[in-house]
Every structure is written in C-alpha cells, then in structure tokens.
Design an enzyme around this catalytic site. Structure first.
Site, PDB file in Angstrom:
ATOM      1  N   CYS A   7       0.826  -1.207   0.000  1.00  0.00           N
ATOM      2  CA  CYS A   7       0.000   0.000   0.000  1.00  0.00           C
ATOM      3  C   CYS A   7       0.865   1.265   0.000  1.00  0.00           C
ATOM      4  CB  CYS A   7      -1.000  -0.022   1.157  1.00  0.00           C
ATOM      5  SG  CYS A   7      -2.371   1.152   0.941  1.00  0.00           S
ATOM      6  N   HIS A  25      -3.924  -4.849  -0.164  1.00  0.00           N
ATOM      7  CA  HIS A  25      -3.545  -5.372   1.150  1.00  0.00           C
ATOM      8  C   HIS A  25      -3.626  -6.898   1.132  1.00  0.00           C
ATOM      9  CE1 HIS A  25      -3.324  -1.675   3.581  1.00  0.00           C
ATOM     10  NE2 HIS A  25      -4.209  -1.201   2.722  1.00  0.00           N
ATOM     11  N   GLU A  31      -2.811  -8.939   3.409  1.00  0.00           N
ATOM     12  CA  GLU A  31      -3.247  -9.441   4.719  1.00  0.00           C
ATOM     13  C   GLU A  31      -4.763  -9.360   4.893  1.00  0.00           C
ATOM     14  OE1 GLU A  31      -2.737  -4.999   5.399  1.00  0.00           O
ATOM     15  OE2 GLU A  31      -1.798  -6.577   4.165  1.00  0.00           O
TER      16      GLU A  31
END
Length: 213
Positions: free
Chosen positions: A84, A193, A195
């Site tokens: 990001c 992202h 995650e």
C-alpha cells in the site's frame, strides 16, 4: 537458526494484521515487528507496510534513518515486500500533500484518483475501496498458485503511474488502468492489502517467505 522476517514499524503500518497473516503462513521463520534500523538491516527478509499520508510516512522514515535501512536491504539483495503506502513510498514522487519526494527506488509517480476520469468523463470516486481483480503483467514467483485476475482488497486514493511495463507485475482497472504490483530484482510491492485479501493474499505472503530473487 531460523530466518528472520522484519516488518518495519514506523508508526504508520497495519502491523497487527500484517504480522498475524505472516505468522499464519510462516514455516519456521521468526516474524519481527521492529522500528530498529539495525534489526531491519540484519533481517533475512523485510516487509514495508503503510497507511496514512505520504508526507508523514516519508518524514518519519527520514527522521529515524529507516529510509537508509530500506535502501541497504535492497542493495544487499534481500527480498523486500512493499504494501500500500509502502509501495507508493518506493516511487520517485507523490502529488499527495502538495507534492512529496519519495524514496526513488522506482521512477514511478503517485497520482490522485479524484483528478482522473473514467471512460464517460466522470471523476472517479475516492477512495478506491473493496475487492478488485489484478491482471498479472508477467510470470513471477510471487504469483505462484494465484490465478490471473484473482481478486485482492484495495483501500487507496492515490495510484502509481508512469512505470515501464517491464516493472509492472500486475495491473488493476478502476476507471483507468493502474499499477497494482511492481517489481525489480529483489523488490516486489503491491497497492492492495494481501493481509486482508483472503486466500489469494495469504498465498502471496507465503510466496514472499519462500521467494529467492
């Protein structure tokens, strides 16, 4: 001795979720969340996450010397994953905050979605938020086990432009095409992202932990 994976803590990353996701896919590696430049240099792999404003991000990196630690990691040939704002910080310049010079690892520029128009001439809504497809721009070990056009989770108002195609590992469309992933040698960076991107994101993180550039 187990491999150490350093997640850079400079007060602006989603460190908890990134660290937990890495721990979930790690195979004997130690996940170390740290803001210590020497620990980052000594690590075997480094993750550079980020959220928030680019001016604050770059300011903290320079004040703490972490900008030089990141350059040293890259120069040493160790795998580095930007996420990001971590990806945007690796570019030459961002127009956010009235213009900020970034780390200059890549030659790309970071531009505001809200000044861009879609095919109908309407301004794009910001932020670009939610799931979107990523078209793989090249064969790369980081894409192993991930289908082309797999969906990843995005939250951003700025995007990377001006990259040469041979350094764009993945594209995304939001009114216009932009770089969703970039790479050169031992550096791989993503706008989304991983995650927060379910199985595809975890696979990408697992690939990073195995990647031997």
């Amino acid at each position: 001795m187990s491999e150490v994976v350093a997640v850079i803590d400079y007060g602006m990353g989603n460190l908890h979720s990134a660290g937990k996701a890495l721990e979930k896919v790690a195979s004997g590696q130690q996940i170390l969340i740290t803001g210590d430049a020497d620990q980052i240099r000594a690590a075997d792999r480094v993750v550079f996450p980020g959220v928030g404003a680019i001016r604050d991000c770059i300011g903290v990196l320079r004040e703490t010397g972490l900008d030089e630690a990141i350059r040293d990691v890259i120069a040493a040939g160790k795998p580095l994953l930007g996420i990001c704002v971590g990806m945007q910080a690796l570019m030459a310049h961002s127009e956010e905050n009235n213009g900020v010079d970034c780390l200059g690892v890549f030659d790309g520029e970071v531009a505001f979605f809200g000044e861009m128009q879609d095919e109908t001439g309407s301004k794009l809504k910001v932020p670009h938020m939610g799931w979107n497809q990523v078209q793989q721009g090249m064969a790369h070990p980081m894409w192993a086990g991930i289908a082309n056009n797999a969906r990843f989770y995005f939250v951003h108002s700025y995007c990377v432009t001006g990259m040469s195609d041979d350094e764009v590992a993945g594209f995304c469309d939001y009114g216009r095409r932009f770089a969703a992933a970039v790479t050169r040698n031992n550096v791989f960076a993503v706008q989304f992202h991983p995650e927060k991107s379910a199985d595809a994101g975890l696979t990408l993180l697992e690939n990073f932990l195995r990647w031997q550039p």
